[in-house]
Design a protein around this motif. Structure first.
Motif, mmCIF file in Angstrom:
data_model
loop_
_atom_site.group_PDB
_atom_site.id
_atom_site.type_symbol
_atom_site.label_atom_id
_atom_site.label_comp_id
_atom_site.label_asym_id
_atom_site.label_seq_id
_atom_site.Cartn_x
_atom_site.Cartn_y
_atom_site.Cartn_z
ATOM 1 N N GLY A 1 1.851 4.704 2.902
ATOM 2 C CA GLY A 1 3.566 4.097 1.841
ATOM 3 C C GLY A 1 4.121 5.448 1.823
ATOM 4 O O GLY A 1 5.451 5.302 1.952
ATOM 5 N N GLN B 1 0.747 3.882 -9.045
ATOM 6 C CA GLN B 1 -0.597 3.723 -8.330
ATOM 7 C C GLN B 1 -2.132 4.418 -8.731
ATOM 8 O O GLN B 1 -2.833 3.995 -8.095
ATOM 9 C CB GLN B 1 -0.048 3.743 -6.490
ATOM 10 N N HIS C 1 -2.994 2.874 2.007
ATOM 11 C CA HIS C 1 -1.612 2.556 1.636
ATOM 12 C C HIS C 1 -1.595 3.788 0.762
ATOM 13 O O HIS C 1 -0.175 3.959 0.704
ATOM 14 C CB HIS C 1 -1.476 1.449 0.308
ATOM 15 N N SER D 1 1.224 -1.183 3.223
ATOM 16 C CA SER D 1 1.592 0.367 2.864
ATOM 17 C C SER D 1 2.736 -0.187 1.596
ATOM 18 O O SER D 1 3.266 0.900 1.190
ATOM 19 C CB SER D 1 1.010 0.986 4.131
ATOM 20 N N THR E 1 -1.962 -3.927 7.470
ATOM 21 C CA THR E 1 -1.894 -2.134 7.171
ATOM 22 C C THR E 1 -0.786 -1.476 7.115
ATOM 23 O O THR E 1 -0.944 -1.159 5.438
ATOM 24 C CB THR E 1 -3.323 -1.804 7.699
#
Length: 436
Positions: free
Chosen positions: A144, A198, A140, A407, A403
């Motif tokens: 992302g 994050q 991610h 993300s 997945t």
């Protein structure tokens, strides 16, 4: 409810044909022929459709589109983009998640140089994702930022999608292009805050690794050689519009000239690169103009059959407030974005949404920017978001759509938050256009 039959025929035919895999332009042409025979006088209507072609593609507002495409293609095919990433990599300090910040900064610069989300995502994904995964970044944190930064090109000028939307909706293209600059930068700050959060919550998502110390003089030289010259292109495109020096069409020409000048300065100019860039732009422009020709007739049939006015009266009859109506329109775009590309969504929704927007008295630039942001979200919504498939193409074999989509989810949430902020504080979108 006489309007319901033409509405169902026209919209239903488009959705069914595209669902069967027919290209967007041909789906519109087939639907137009059906609509012309049912509601527009048969063969006379077909003659009118053919006559519409030249008027549809000779709109002056569309002139910047092919030049913006050439500009972006020249930038990427020449390798100038890789020099920008190299300079940013040197300058960003020994931060946790530093490669994610490099991706975000590069995506912002590329958005102001190319106007293509697909090209931005493809380039950054192929260059940066393998390196990030090799450094131990969790999926991610690798996928992302690339997806978020890649989608910025939808609103940061020069956005090809903004030119198309402004032309189709008859919104001032220059004002719409400039309107995306401030919200685009705000979105960059929101994305950077997300990356910081994050890495704070899960430090292992972006492992800290030693980075060789770089002297300040070397950083300054990298910026001076590889980034500052790119600001010339940004000024030629965006600055000249804000200062009133050039129209969008003239600024696009100046941008192309600036890219060619940089290629000569960096000794990266070749006729092969020029030819490939022209070929890229020709393919996209040709298909876009074909779609526009078809959509012009579709809008005429939609209005002539009574579907447009009937649907508006139906909606107004429910006594929706302006904000409730805006919420419903954004929701429709988000749902459509799960199944079709941005141009398809635009061509289907604009004939329906624009009369409603006029009925409620929305500012056209403000409304257009909200639509652009909603279309931007559609780039990364599963199961058919185009950027998701580009990311799967550059990701390691076996990477699942789930997945990649997960993300992208936090970045989608921030784009939706920006839409809300623009609704509550319209000056975010209108501050720069009001200066012109």
């Amino acid at each position: 409810m006489a309007w319901l039959f033409p509405f169902a025929v026209l919209v239903g035919a488009i959705l069914v044909l595209m669902g069967l895999g027919l290209p967007v332009a041909f789906a519109f042409f087939v639907t137009n022929v059906i609509g012309l025979y049912l509601f527009f006088g048969g063969s006379i209507g077909v003659t009118q459709m053919v006559a519409n072609f030249s008027d549809a593609v000779s709109t002056y507002a569309l002139a910047p589109l092919p030049m913006f495409l050439v500009m972006g293609s020249l930038f990427f095919r020449s390798g100038l983009g890789e020099k920008v990433i190299y300079a940013l990599d040197l300058c960003i300090g020994n931060l946790r998640g530093r490669l994610a910040y490099v991706v975000l900064a590069a995506g912002t610069i590329f958005s102001a140089l190319s106007g293509s989300s697909l090209a931005n995502t493809g380039m950054m994904g192929s260059l940066m994702v393998p390196e990030m995964l090799k450094r131990g970044y969790k999926p991610h944190m690798a996928y992302g930022p690339v997806l978020g930064a890649g989608s910025l090109a939808v609103i940061i000028p020069p956005s090809s999608l903004a030119v198309l939307l402004g032309s189709l909706a008859q919104i001032d293209v220059g004002a719409l292009l400039i309107a995306g600059a401030l919200p685009g930068l705000l979105l960059v700050v929101m994305y950077a805050t997300l990356i910081l959060a994050q890495t704070k919550i899960d430090p292992d998502a972006a492992p800290h690794y030693p980075v060789p110390a770089v002297r300040a003089a070397e950083k300054v030289r990298a910026v001076a050689v590889n980034i500052i010259p790119m600001s010339v292109i940004v000024f030629m495109v965006v600055g000249t519009i804000i200062l009133g020096i050039a129209t969008p069409t003239e600024s696009a020409g100046l941008g192309c000239a600036a890219v060619v000048a940089l290629l000569l300065a960096y000794r990266r100019f070749s006729w092969s690169v020029v030819w490939k860039s022209l070929d890229d732009a020709m393919k996209v422009t040709g298909m876009t103009f074909l779609i526009i020709s078809a959509s012009t007739t579709f809008s005429q049939i939609f209005a002539f059959s009574g579907a447009s006015s009937g649907f508006i009266q139906f909606i107004v009859g429910y006594d929706f407030g302006p904000y409730s109506m805006l919420f419903l329109m954004v929701l429709v775009i988000l749902l459509l974005g799960m199944f079709m590309d941005q141009v398809s969504m635009m061509l289907i929704t604009l004939p329906i949404f624009l009369p409603i927007a006029q009925q409620f008295g929305y500012d056209p630039v403000w409304f257009g920017l909200i639509l652009l942001l909603a279309y931007e979200v559609g780039f990364t919504t599963p199961p058919f978001g185009l950027l998701l498939f580009i990311m799967i193409g550059v990701a390691p074999k076996g990477t699942s759509l789930k997945t990649v989509a997960m993300s992208a989810a936090p970045y989608i949430a921030l784009a939706l938050l920006l839409i809300l902020l623009i609704v509550v504080f319209p000056r975010i979108a209108l501050f720069l256009p009001n200066l012109i």
